[in-house]
Write a protein that holds these residues in place. Structure first.
Motif, PDB file in Angstrom:
ATOM      1  N   ALA A 281      17.585  22.551 -50.327  1.00  0.00           N
ATOM      2  CA  ALA A 281      16.425  21.915 -49.686  1.00  0.00           C
ATOM      3  C   ALA A 281      15.954  20.720 -50.506  1.00  0.00           C
ATOM      4  CB  ALA A 281      15.294  22.928 -49.528  1.00  0.00           C
ATOM      5  N   SER A 282      15.912  20.876 -51.821  1.00  0.00           N
ATOM      6  CA  SER A 282      15.476  19.782 -52.697  1.00  0.00           C
ATOM      7  C   SER A 282      16.430  18.599 -52.605  1.00  0.00           C
ATOM      8  CB  SER A 282      15.391  20.277 -54.141  1.00  0.00           C
ATOM      9  OG  SER A 282      14.954  19.254 -55.004  1.00  0.00           O
ATOM     10  N   ALA A 283      17.724  18.864 -52.548  1.00  0.00           N
ATOM     11  CA  ALA A 283      18.707  17.788 -52.433  1.00  0.00           C
ATOM     12  C   ALA A 283      18.536  17.026 -51.124  1.00  0.00           C
ATOM     13  CB  ALA A 283      20.121  18.354 -52.535  1.00  0.00           C
ATOM     14  N   LEU A 284      18.286  17.731 -50.033  1.00  0.00           N
ATOM     15  CA  LEU A 284      18.101  17.080 -48.731  1.00  0.00           C
ATOM     16  C   LEU A 284      16.853  16.198 -48.727  1.00  0.00           C
ATOM     17  CD1 LEU A 284      18.986  20.046 -46.326  1.00  0.00           C
ATOM     18  CD2 LEU A 284      20.376  18.007 -46.787  1.00  0.00           C
ATOM     19  N   ILE A 285      15.763  16.691 -49.297  1.00  0.00           N
ATOM     20  CA  ILE A 285      14.525  15.904 -49.343  1.00  0.00           C
ATOM     21  C   ILE A 285      14.689  14.694 -50.254  1.00  0.00           C
ATOM     22  CG2 ILE A 285      12.108  15.933 -50.034  1.00  0.00           C
ATOM     23  CD1 ILE A 285      12.655  17.328 -47.385  1.00  0.00           C
ATOM     24  N   THR A 286      15.408  14.858 -51.364  1.00  0.00           N
ATOM     25  CA  THR A 286      15.672  13.737 -52.262  1.00  0.00           C
ATOM     26  C   THR A 286      16.418  12.621 -51.540  1.00  0.00           C
ATOM     27  OG1 THR A 286      15.714  15.143 -54.239  1.00  0.00           O
ATOM     28  CG2 THR A 286      16.868  13.026 -54.377  1.00  0.00           C
ATOM     29  N   LEU A 287      17.443  12.976 -50.790  1.00  0.00           N
ATOM     30  CA  LEU A 287      18.215  11.985 -50.033  1.00  0.00           C
ATOM     31  C   LEU A 287      17.366  11.341 -48.946  1.00  0.00           C
ATOM     32  CD1 LEU A 287      21.516  14.011 -49.812  1.00  0.00           C
ATOM     33  CD2 LEU A 287      21.275  11.808 -50.934  1.00  0.00           C
ATOM     34  N   GLU A 288      16.541  12.136 -48.291  1.00  0.00           N
ATOM     35  CA  GLU A 288      15.657  11.607 -47.242  1.00  0.00           C
ATOM     36  C   GLU A 288      14.705  10.565 -47.829  1.00  0.00           C
ATOM     37  OE1 GLU A 288      13.257  11.315 -43.670  1.00  0.00           O
ATOM     38  OE2 GLU A 288      15.232  12.215 -43.950  1.00  0.00           O
ATOM     39  N   HIS A 289      14.082  10.875 -48.960  1.00  0.00           N
ATOM     40  CA  HIS A 289      13.137   9.949 -49.583  1.00  0.00           C
ATOM     41  C   HIS A 289      13.832   8.682 -50.082  1.00  0.00           C
ATOM     42  CE1 HIS A 289       9.948  13.276 -50.521  1.00  0.00           C
ATOM     43  NE2 HIS A 289       9.967  12.918 -49.262  1.00  0.00           N
ATOM     44  N   LYS A 290      15.042   8.848 -50.618  1.00  0.00           N
ATOM     45  CA  LYS A 290      15.727   7.717 -51.221  1.00  0.00           C
ATOM     46  C   LYS A 290      16.244   6.733 -50.188  1.00  0.00           C
ATOM     47  CE  LYS A 290      17.367   5.315 -54.549  1.00  0.00           C
ATOM     48  NZ  LYS A 290      16.475   4.664 -55.503  1.00  0.00           N
ATOM     49  N   TYR A 291      16.817   7.232 -49.110  1.00  0.00           N
ATOM     50  CA  TYR A 291      17.533   6.351 -48.195  1.00  0.00           C
ATOM     51  C   TYR A 291      16.841   6.109 -46.857  1.00  0.00           C
ATOM     52  CZ  TYR A 291      21.319   6.825 -51.538  1.00  0.00           C
ATOM     53  OH  TYR A 291      22.054   6.790 -52.680  1.00  0.00           O
ATOM     54  N   ASN A 292      15.861   6.923 -46.489  1.00  0.00           N
ATOM     55  CA  ASN A 292      15.139   6.683 -45.240  1.00  0.00           C
ATOM     56  C   ASN A 292      13.902   5.843 -45.526  1.00  0.00           C
ATOM     57  OD1 ASN A 292      14.258   6.736 -42.610  1.00  0.00           O
ATOM     58  ND2 ASN A 292      13.541   8.857 -42.664  1.00  0.00           N
ATOM     59  N   VAL A 342      15.419  18.401 -38.939  1.00  0.00           N
ATOM     60  CA  VAL A 342      14.603  18.695 -37.764  1.00  0.00           C
ATOM     61  C   VAL A 342      13.212  19.158 -38.180  1.00  0.00           C
ATOM     62  CG1 VAL A 342      14.422  20.127 -35.689  1.00  0.00           C
ATOM     63  CG2 VAL A 342      16.662  19.289 -36.435  1.00  0.00           C
ATOM     64  N   GLU A 343      13.144  19.989 -39.208  1.00  0.00           N
ATOM     65  CA  GLU A 343      11.865  20.508 -39.710  1.00  0.00           C
ATOM     66  C   GLU A 343      11.698  20.069 -41.165  1.00  0.00           C
ATOM     67  OE1 GLU A 343       9.532  21.988 -38.150  1.00  0.00           O
ATOM     68  OE2 GLU A 343      10.468  22.505 -36.236  1.00  0.00           O
ATOM     69  N   LYS A 344      11.432  18.781 -41.346  1.00  0.00           N
ATOM     70  CA  LYS A 344      11.367  18.232 -42.705  1.00  0.00           C
ATOM     71  C   LYS A 344      10.274  18.871 -43.532  1.00  0.00           C
ATOM     72  CE  LYS A 344      10.074  13.940 -43.278  1.00  0.00           C
ATOM     73  NZ  LYS A 344      10.118  12.458 -43.305  1.00  0.00           N
ATOM     74  N   ASP A 345       9.110  19.133 -42.941  1.00  0.00           N
ATOM     75  CA  ASP A 345       7.998  19.715 -43.692  1.00  0.00           C
ATOM     76  C   ASP A 345       8.343  21.112 -44.185  1.00  0.00           C
ATOM     77  OD1 ASP A 345       6.530  17.439 -43.283  1.00  0.00           O
ATOM     78  OD2 ASP A 345       5.397  18.236 -41.591  1.00  0.00           O
ATOM     79  N   ARG A 346       9.008  21.897 -43.359  1.00  0.00           N
ATOM     80  CA  ARG A 346       9.386  23.259 -43.764  1.00  0.00           C
ATOM     81  C   ARG A 346      10.440  23.222 -44.872  1.00  0.00           C
ATOM     82  NH1 ARG A 346      11.196  26.454 -38.623  1.00  0.00           N
ATOM     83  NH2 ARG A 346      11.641  28.035 -40.248  1.00  0.00           N
ATOM     84  N   ILE A 347      11.352  22.270 -44.765  1.00  0.00           N
ATOM     85  CA  ILE A 347      12.363  22.129 -45.815  1.00  0.00           C
ATOM     86  C   ILE A 347      11.708  21.701 -47.124  1.00  0.00           C
ATOM     87  CG2 ILE A 347      14.422  20.862 -46.522  1.00  0.00           C
ATOM     88  CD1 ILE A 347      15.166  20.652 -43.557  1.00  0.00           C
TER      89      ILE A 347
END
Length: 352
Positions: A281-292, A342-347
């Protein structure tokens, strides 16, 4: 009205400075020790912090370290107050990311001038998540009135790298500073068994390779293009001239270095103590913050499973199994190898 947090254990000095700041039309918050100051900073998010160094419970260096571990507090201008005059103490404070350093005794006008200068500069160059070409351009223009960065970039060579092509290798000594014009880059380390851990992710507008330049040492990690990438090449000598003639530029690079160190500390803690689901989950959020960077709600994370596993610090098989669980729980959707949160807040909540 800007809010100033004053952290000072001496009551007489604290009350006197608070009165001076209030008369200068600042909203003043006070704390009698470092621990109390960090708590107030977290709650109130002040515009600037003035902090003594020698204090009980938590000293000024500890306060600055704690603040830099929090992403929302890291950009707040920080001014040290101290009776120490040794060069090593000044250097330590600035290397940790302090914006200014005032030695006691001092005149009230000196403090007010430093605060006004830092608030003005912060308003001009504040960038929450990264310091790229645009941030340094503003910084150089505001400090010198000259477009030094454009001069630095003129007639620079560019290198083009294919996906998975190595940019530099751990153990080599740097001869230039890289700036990402286009593409994505990862830095990584491998253990004796060849297992890879991604230690940094870089996007268009990021500098690359500055740590080794600032340390005057060798690369501690390797860098590789995640996709086709174009880098601007700034020779080592030009970088040294830039930071040597512009202390504010050096300070910002040091702050960026401190930010990266804090992020790696958090990464190590996560690797040591987090569950498999929390790591992914942390890896997915890190990528989301970095590239989105445009906050696209339908942003697709396009990264190989090998690289994603290396970001999370887990085995590829475990990663794939966990992604399958996330998909079944409708937290993510998988589309042609890409991932949509799909559920970024939950992740994101899984990381806490």
């Amino acid at each position: 009205m800007e809010t100033i947090l004053l952290i000072e254990d001496n009551k007489d000095i604290r009350d006197n400075l608070a009165e001076i700041l209030a008369l200068a039309n600042y909203n003043v918050l006070t704390a009698a020790n470092g621990k109390e100051g960090v708590t107030i900073a977290l709650e109130q998010q002040p515009d600037l912090i003035v902090c003594d160094i020698m204090m009980p419970v938590l000293d000024g260096y500890g306060v600055l370290h704690m603040l830099h571990k929090n992403e929302s507090l890291r950009p707040i201008p920080f001014i040290f107050l101290t009776a120490k005059t040794e060069r090593t103490d000044v250097r330590k404070g600035m290397e940790m990311g302090a914006d200014d350093y005032i030695t006691k005794p001092f005149e009230g006008a000196e403090l007010l001038s430093a605060i006004e200068s830092r608030l003005k500069r912060c308003a001009e160059i504040r960038q929450q998540d990264n310091i790229g070409i645009n941030g340094l351009h503003t910084l150089l223009s505001s400090t010198s009135g000259k477009d030094l960065l454009s001069s630095l970039k003129e007639d620079r060579n560019t290198n083009h790298y294919k996906k998975k092509q190595k940019i530099y290798a751990a153990g080599n000594r740097p001869d230039c500073l890289y700036y990402i014009l286009e593409g994505k880059v990862k830095t990584y380390q491998r253990n004796d068994d060849g297992k890879e851990l991604i230690t940094g992710l870089y996007n268009e507008g990021d500098f690359l390779g500055y740590t080794a330049l600032l340390e005057a040492g060798a690369y501690q990690e390797s860098a590789e293009a995640i996709e086709d990438t174009t880098l601007a090449i700034i020779p080592h000598q030009d970088f040294e001239e830039l930071v040597g003639n512009n202390p504010e530029v050096l300070s910002r690079f040091v702050q960026l270095l401190a930010k990266n160190i804090a992020e790696k500390e958090q990464q190590l803690i996560a690797l040591a103590y987090s569950s498999l689901r929390k790591k992914v989950a942390s890896a997915l959020i890190t990528l989301e913050h970095k590239y989105n960077t445009t906050q696209n709600p339908h942003f697709e994370i396009d990264i190989s499973r090998e690289n994603l596993a290396a970001v999370a610090g887990v085995a590829k098989e475990s990663l794939i199994r966990t992604l399958g669980d996330f998909r079944d729980e409708q937290l993510i959707s998988l589309k042609d190898g890409t991932i949509i949160l799909v559920e970024k807040d939950r992740i994101a909540a899984m990381r806490n």
